[in-house]
Design a protein around this motif. Structure first.
Motif, short mmCIF file in Angstrom:
data_model
loop_
_atom_site.label_atom_id
_atom_site.label_comp_id
_atom_site.label_asym_id
_atom_site.label_seq_id
_atom_site.Cartn_x
_atom_site.Cartn_y
_atom_site.Cartn_z
N MET A 1 55.08 -92.72 -49.99
CA MET A 1 55.15 -91.42 -49.35
C MET A 1 56.51 -91.26 -48.71
N ASN A 2 57.07 -90.10 -48.84
CA ASN A 2 58.36 -89.79 -48.24
C ASN A 2 58.15 -89.40 -46.78
N LEU A 3 58.73 -90.15 -45.87
CA LEU A 3 58.53 -89.91 -44.45
C LEU A 3 59.65 -89.11 -43.81
N THR A 15 52.21 -93.65 -41.03
CA THR A 15 52.02 -94.79 -41.93
C THR A 15 50.68 -95.46 -41.67
N ARG A 16 50.33 -95.65 -40.40
CA ARG A 16 49.05 -96.28 -40.05
C ARG A 16 47.87 -95.41 -40.46
N LYS A 17 47.97 -94.11 -40.21
CA LYS A 17 46.88 -93.21 -40.56
C LYS A 17 46.67 -93.15 -42.07
N LEU A 18 47.76 -93.12 -42.83
CA LEU A 18 47.64 -93.12 -44.29
C LEU A 18 46.98 -94.40 -44.79
N ALA A 48 38.32 -89.74 -42.83
CA ALA A 48 39.56 -89.64 -43.59
C ALA A 48 40.14 -88.23 -43.48
N ALA A 49 39.28 -87.21 -43.53
CA ALA A 49 39.75 -85.82 -43.42
C ALA A 49 40.42 -85.59 -42.07
#
Length: 91
Positions: A1-3, A15-18, A48-49
């Motif tokens: 993923m592009n941050l 990053t942690r949530k993903l 997740a939502a």
């Protein structure tokens, strides 16, 4: 993923949530589906939502991120950075 479309302070959270959402959906959800535990499937998907909603809230256009970084540099150099609003004229 592009941050690059996230503020520097939010990148670690994103990053942690993903990673957590991916774990819920790819590791835990299939087992619950196999066990026909549909209430738990719903709970996992809702969790997740919520994580994806948080990530969407933290997502900003690249220009906003760049502007925030510039303002942060000004603040670190001791310059006052505040929001300036147009005066409201009443007729």
């Amino acid at each position: 993923m592009n941050l690059k479309n996230f503020l520097k302070s939010d990148k670690e959270k994103v990053t942690r949530k993903l990673a957590a959402a991916q774990f819920l959906l790819s590791e835990l959800l299939p087992d619950e589906i196999d066990d026909n535990n549909f209430d738990e499937c719903i709970d996992l998907c809702l969790s997740a939502a919520e994580m994806f909603k948080d990530i969407k809230r933290m997502h900003h256009p690249e220009q906003v991120v760049q502007l925030h970084e510039i303002a942060t540099q000004f603040v670190s150099k001791g310059l006052d950075v505040s929001i300036v609003k147009r005066p409201v004229y009443e007729s």
